[in-house]
Design a protein around this motif. Structure first.
Motif, PDB file in Angstrom:
ATOM      1  N   ASN A 128       0.827  -1.211   0.000  1.00 63.25           N
ATOM      2  CA  ASN A 128       0.000   0.000   0.000  1.00 63.25           C
ATOM      3  C   ASN A 128       0.863   1.263   0.000  1.00 63.25           C
ATOM      4  OD1 ASN A 128       0.813  -0.429   2.705  1.00 63.25           O
ATOM      5  ND2 ASN A 128      -1.085   0.403   3.533  1.00 63.25           N
ATOM      6  N   MET A 129       1.960   1.255   0.730  1.00 64.98           N
ATOM      7  CA  MET A 129       2.830   2.433   0.767  1.00 64.98           C
ATOM      8  C   MET A 129       3.638   2.563  -0.535  1.00 64.98           C
ATOM      9  SD  MET A 129       2.187   4.188   3.401  1.00 64.98           S
ATOM     10  CE  MET A 129       0.548   3.681   3.863  1.00 64.98           C
ATOM     11  N   VAL A 130       3.961   1.435  -1.164  1.00 58.76           N
ATOM     12  CA  VAL A 130       4.588   1.483  -2.492  1.00 58.76           C
ATOM     13  C   VAL A 130       3.640   2.208  -3.451  1.00 58.76           C
ATOM     14  CG1 VAL A 130       5.337   0.110  -4.483  1.00 58.76           C
ATOM     15  CG2 VAL A 130       5.986  -0.607  -2.167  1.00 58.76           C
ATOM     16  N   MET A 131       2.384   1.770  -3.451  1.00 61.25           N
ATOM     17  CA  MET A 131       1.395   2.369  -4.348  1.00 61.25           C
ATOM     18  C   MET A 131       1.182   3.844  -4.010  1.00 61.25           C
ATOM     19  SD  MET A 131      -0.530   1.947  -6.971  1.00 61.25           S
ATOM     20  CE  MET A 131      -1.071   0.280  -7.287  1.00 61.25           C
ATOM     21  N   LEU A 132       1.116   4.169  -2.734  1.00 60.76           N
ATOM     22  CA  LEU A 132       0.901   5.562  -2.338  1.00 60.76           C
ATOM     23  C   LEU A 132       2.084   6.441  -2.755  1.00 60.76           C
ATOM     24  CD1 LEU A 132      -1.204   7.342  -0.997  1.00 60.76           C
ATOM     25  CD2 LEU A 132      -0.159   6.809   1.214  1.00 60.76           C
ATOM     26  N   GLY A 133       3.299   5.921  -2.649  1.00 64.36           N
ATOM     27  CA  GLY A 133       4.471   6.665  -3.108  1.00 64.36           C
ATOM     28  C   GLY A 133       4.409   6.920  -4.608  1.00 64.36           C
ATOM     29  N   SER A 134       3.990   5.912  -5.367  1.00 71.14           N
ATOM     30  CA  SER A 134       3.829   6.080  -6.815  1.00 71.14           C
ATOM     31  C   SER A 134       2.754   7.113  -7.120  1.00 71.14           C
ATOM     32  CB  SER A 134       3.443   4.743  -7.470  1.00 71.14           C
ATOM     33  OG  SER A 134       4.484   3.819  -7.395  1.00 71.14           O
ATOM     34  N   PHE A 135       1.647   7.004  -6.413  1.00 71.85           N
ATOM     35  CA  PHE A 135       0.524   7.920  -6.622  1.00 71.85           C
ATOM     36  C   PHE A 135       0.949   9.376  -6.403  1.00 71.85           C
ATOM     37  CE2 PHE A 135      -2.884  10.479  -4.896  1.00 71.85           C
ATOM     38  CZ  PHE A 135      -3.864  10.343  -5.882  1.00 71.85           C
ATOM     39  N   VAL A 136       1.599   9.641  -5.282  1.00 72.71           N
ATOM     40  CA  VAL A 136       1.979  11.019  -4.953  1.00 72.71           C
ATOM     41  C   VAL A 136       3.058  11.539  -5.906  1.00 72.71           C
ATOM     42  CG1 VAL A 136       3.116  12.436  -3.175  1.00 72.71           C
ATOM     43  CG2 VAL A 136       1.182  10.962  -2.575  1.00 72.71           C
ATOM     44  N   ALA A 137       3.992  10.680  -6.286  1.00 72.27           N
ATOM     45  CA  ALA A 137       5.030  11.112  -7.229  1.00 72.27           C
ATOM     46  C   ALA A 137       4.430  11.472  -8.582  1.00 72.27           C
ATOM     47  CB  ALA A 137       6.082  10.018  -7.386  1.00 72.27           C
ATOM     48  N   ALA A 169       9.334   1.883   1.303  1.00 69.41           N
ATOM     49  CA  ALA A 169       8.267   1.513   0.367  1.00 69.41           C
ATOM     50  C   ALA A 169       7.748   2.741  -0.382  1.00 69.41           C
ATOM     51  CB  ALA A 169       7.117   0.817   1.118  1.00 69.41           C
ATOM     52  N   ILE A 170       7.526   3.840   0.329  1.00 71.17           N
ATOM     53  CA  ILE A 170       7.068   5.075  -0.307  1.00 71.17           C
ATOM     54  C   ILE A 170       8.086   5.544  -1.338  1.00 71.17           C
ATOM     55  CG2 ILE A 170       6.696   7.549   0.095  1.00 71.17           C
ATOM     56  CD1 ILE A 170       5.351   6.710   2.799  1.00 71.17           C
ATOM     57  N   LEU A 171       9.360   5.542  -0.969  1.00 69.49           N
ATOM     58  CA  LEU A 171      10.400   6.018  -1.868  1.00 69.49           C
ATOM     59  C   LEU A 171      10.578   5.103  -3.081  1.00 69.49           C
ATOM     60  CD1 LEU A 171      13.014   7.278   0.759  1.00 69.49           C
ATOM     61  CD2 LEU A 171      11.395   8.640  -0.602  1.00 69.49           C
ATOM     62  N   GLU A 172      10.450   3.798  -2.883  1.00 70.12           N
ATOM     63  CA  GLU A 172      10.536   2.862  -4.025  1.00 70.12           C
ATOM     64  C   GLU A 172       9.352   3.052  -4.967  1.00 70.12           C
ATOM     65  OE1 GLU A 172      12.836   0.664  -5.269  1.00 70.12           O
ATOM     66  OE2 GLU A 172      14.109   1.651  -3.792  1.00 70.12           O
ATOM     67  N   GLY A 173       8.180   3.271  -4.401  1.00 76.01           N
ATOM     68  CA  GLY A 173       7.012   3.523  -5.242  1.00 76.01           C
ATOM     69  C   GLY A 173       7.185   4.799  -6.050  1.00 76.01           C
TER      70      GLY A 173
END
Length: 179
Positions: A128-137, A169-173
């Protein structure tokens, strides 16, 4: 700018937390936000979704009929919400779980292998945090730094190892979409 988002997936995939963290990040940036949960059968495996509105202007209603962005963490979510995305909106798909292609050509589609990236980080629960990082980026609706601070706030009762893993996870996303 107003972002009206639907996060959707199976219970247990952390879609409610995704929405809460994004809403918290918006508040940290003094934006107007709403977070509105919607549950199917609440046990793990049932569907759940939430709507989040992040805006520079006051938000009249937390109800979102035509979202600017949708995050679909599973196939039922893609099937339910793809047609609702506003024209020229964004659709984020967890391609680790969703093995069908969306039908729309008038929206921007991001296929994020969130579970695969999370597994490489040693814990599929941070998909979920991977996806959220992708979303925000991709959307730039809040800054990544605000997102990380909001996640720390929401998970403040957890140990530091979990928080550090969620930051990774956020940064990888974000990196996955070039952010």
């Amino acid at each position: 700018m107003t972002h009206s988002i639907i996060f959707s997936g199976f219970g247990g995939q952390g879609v409610m937390l995704m929405g809460q963290v994004l809403a918290q990040a918006g508040m940290l940036e003094n934006k107007f936000v709403t977070w509105f949960p919607s549950y199917g059968p609440e046990m793990r495996g049932g569907t759940a979704n939430c709507t989040v509105v992040v805006s520079d202007e006051p938000v009249a209603s937390p109800v979102v009929e035509t979202p600017t962005e949708v995050v679909a963490m599973n196939i039922p979510s893609l099937l339910k919400f793809e047609q609702k995305v506003k024209e020229k909106g964004y659709l984020f798909i967890n391609s680790s779980v969703v093995d069908i292609k969306p039908k729309r050509a008038d929206i921007k589609i991001f296929e994020i292998p969130a579970n695969d990236i999370a597994e490489k980080l040693s814990n599929v629960k941070v998909a979920n945090m991977v996806m959220l990082g992708s979303f925000v980026a991709a959307t730039k609706c809040v800054d990544i730094d605000s997102l990380i601070e909001a996640m720390k706030y929401k998970l403040s009762s957890k140990n530091s190892e979990i928080i550090d893993l969620n930051i990774k996870a956020i940064l990888e996303g974000a990196r996955h979409v070039g952010g």
